[in-house]
Design an enzyme around this catalytic site. Sequence first.
Site, PDB file in Angstrom:
ATOM      1  CG  HIS A  99      -1.889  26.843  47.168  1.00  0.00           C
ATOM      2  ND1 HIS A  99      -3.119  27.144  46.656  1.00  0.00           N
ATOM      3  CD2 HIS A  99      -1.955  27.114  48.487  1.00  0.00           C
ATOM      4  CE1 HIS A  99      -3.885  27.589  47.616  1.00  0.00           C
ATOM      5  NE2 HIS A  99      -3.222  27.587  48.753  1.00  0.00           N
TER       6      HIS A  99
HETATM    7  C1  UD1 Z   1      -0.576  29.894  52.698  1.00  0.00           C
HETATM    8  C2  UD1 Z   1      -1.796  29.530  53.512  1.00  0.00           C
HETATM    9  C3  UD1 Z   1      -2.907  29.021  52.593  1.00  0.00           C
HETATM   10  C4  UD1 Z   1      -3.182  30.002  51.480  1.00  0.00           C
HETATM   11  C5  UD1 Z   1      -1.888  30.266  50.733  1.00  0.00           C
HETATM   12  C6  UD1 Z   1      -2.070  31.239  49.590  1.00  0.00           C
HETATM   13  C7  UD1 Z   1      -1.263  28.666  55.744  1.00  0.00           C
HETATM   14  C8  UD1 Z   1      -1.232  27.444  56.600  1.00  0.00           C
HETATM   15  N1  UD1 Z   1      -1.529  28.454  54.444  1.00  0.00           N
HETATM   16  O1  UD1 Z   1      -0.052  28.688  52.161  1.00  0.00           O
HETATM   17  O2  UD1 Z   1      -4.081  28.835  53.343  1.00  0.00           O
HETATM   18  O3  UD1 Z   1      -4.149  29.470  50.595  1.00  0.00           O
HETATM   19  O4  UD1 Z   1      -0.948  30.804  51.681  1.00  0.00           O
HETATM   20  O5  UD1 Z   1      -0.946  31.371  48.814  1.00  0.00           O
HETATM   21  O6  UD1 Z   1      -1.086  29.763  56.246  1.00  0.00           O
HETATM   22  N2  UD1 Z   1       6.997  31.088  49.451  1.00  0.00           N
HETATM   23  C9  UD1 Z   1       7.701  31.910  48.599  1.00  0.00           C
HETATM   24  N3  UD1 Z   1       7.430  33.246  48.645  1.00  0.00           N
HETATM   25  C10 UD1 Z   1       6.522  33.773  49.506  1.00  0.00           C
HETATM   26  C11 UD1 Z   1       5.829  32.907  50.364  1.00  0.00           C
HETATM   27  C12 UD1 Z   1       6.064  31.572  50.313  1.00  0.00           C
HETATM   28  O7  UD1 Z   1       8.528  31.483  47.815  1.00  0.00           O
HETATM   29  O8  UD1 Z   1       6.311  34.999  49.484  1.00  0.00           O
HETATM   30  C13 UD1 Z   1       7.265  29.639  49.381  1.00  0.00           C
HETATM   31  C14 UD1 Z   1       8.234  29.168  50.433  1.00  0.00           C
HETATM   32  O9  UD1 Z   1       8.995  28.158  49.897  1.00  0.00           O
HETATM   33  C15 UD1 Z   1       7.311  28.606  51.497  1.00  0.00           C
HETATM   34  C16 UD1 Z   1       6.166  28.064  50.680  1.00  0.00           C
HETATM   35  O10 UD1 Z   1       6.035  28.951  49.569  1.00  0.00           O
HETATM   36  O11 UD1 Z   1       7.919  27.668  52.301  1.00  0.00           O
HETATM   37  C17 UD1 Z   1       4.864  27.972  51.421  1.00  0.00           C
HETATM   38  O12 UD1 Z   1       4.534  29.225  52.029  1.00  0.00           O
HETATM   39  P1  UD1 Z   1       3.637  29.244  53.366  1.00  0.00           P
HETATM   40  O13 UD1 Z   1       3.399  30.634  53.789  1.00  0.00           O
HETATM   41  O14 UD1 Z   1       4.233  28.323  54.364  1.00  0.00           O
HETATM   42  O15 UD1 Z   1       2.271  28.584  52.952  1.00  0.00           O
HETATM   43  P2  UD1 Z   1       1.421  28.610  51.575  1.00  0.00           P
HETATM   44  O16 UD1 Z   1       1.531  27.271  50.958  1.00  0.00           O
HETATM   45  O17 UD1 Z   1       1.750  29.783  50.734  1.00  0.00           O
END
Ligand code: UD1
Length: 361
Positions: free
Chosen positions: A204
């Site tokens: 991811h």
């Molecule tokens: C975050 C953490 C990462 C961790 C990961 C675990 C940061 C910078 N990164 O990354 O260190 O390893 O979480 O999963 O904080 N989304 C959903 N549903 C959700 C949450 C996110 O669909 O409940 C999607 C959205 O499109 C979002 C994308 O995932 O834009 C990324 O989510 P985000 O919280 O920005 O960062 P992660 O890549 O999940």
Amino acid sequence: MKVMSIVGARPNFMKIAPLCEQFAARGIPHVLVHTGQHYDHRMSKLFFEELGIPRPDRNLGVGSGTQAEQTAEIMKRLEPVLIEEKPDLMIVVGDVTSTMAASITASKLGIPVAHVESGLRSFDRTMPEEINRLLTDAIADWHFTTEDSANENLKREGVAAEKVFFVGNTMIDTLVKHADRAATSTILETLGVAPKGYGVVTLHRPSNVDDRQNLTVIMTALHEIAREVPLVFPIHPRTRKRIDEFSLGHLVNGFIFTDPLGYLDFLRLTSQARLVLTDSGGIQEETTVLGVPCITIRENTERPVTVTRGTNILVGIDGKRIVEEGKKRLNGFDAGGAVPPLWDGHAAERIVEIIVNRICV
Ligand code: UD1
């Protein structure tokens, strides 16, 4: 005394659970704040239910956005909560955006900050987590560390030794506590795989999945490994989107895709895997404790003890190495490995003992 702790994203939940339990057991007033960075049921609430984490006292509901948008929203929404609750200590865990945003907000209000999993460094500033670690540690008042490299990093950065406590790993507290329950999970049957008859993949990191070239190299290599053994792939929402967007659907024969799994199912799945291929931080640590070979698809790790003592190897974004090292491990190569010092299931007890006797006295 009143403590507040912040969680936001999935890897935070396993780290905070044992601390919540210790605060409750000792009758210490504790306010739990969820920023809402992760909000899907499978990325958030399921973990609260499975790990027995109390319902957050506050949910800031920030949701998705760019790094700056998330940071700004968390700061804006957390500040009034801090002013109202006036905690004596703010506890932050790990390295996600919520960790950094909460640290800055609390620190600016003069509230002492304690960072759990402090001092880890990948020395790679292209990773958002590395920026989060550096900023959090620069302003934290107290540092709880999981491995010796973290103690050395903090020392080199000028943090006074009396502010640093080497306590072990609260994520491993959670693993130790739930290992027996996880053993009763029926996820292997659900997925149709047998113990030691499959590999597990998680991917991811933005640098791996948002870049067409990198994701193509990685998926091509994994596809090669999947000719020998089925690869179970609990897929992060970001990665699912990119595989579609980059039209890599032809490389997924031999994969068994699932939605993100809950904690117990995922622990059962990794504990019985022949091999794990990942770009996660926490999974490098969990496989080390489980004694399962781990191949980390990154150029660096902030958790070097998993390589020097554990079952982990770094292979970079190098298709040939991913395949070679993967096949070696499928064919009986012994990844060795020992459990690092203090990863014994008692880190949260040590942390709360220190908070009570040394920090909030
Ligand atoms: C975050 C953490 C990462 C961790 C990961 C675990 C940061 C910078 N990164 O990354 O260190 O390893 O979480 O999963 O904080 N989304 C959903 N549903 C959700 C949450 C996110 O669909 O409940 C999607 C959205 O499109 C979002 C994308 O995932 O834009 C990324 O989510 P985000 O919280 O920005 O960062 P992660 O890549 O999940």
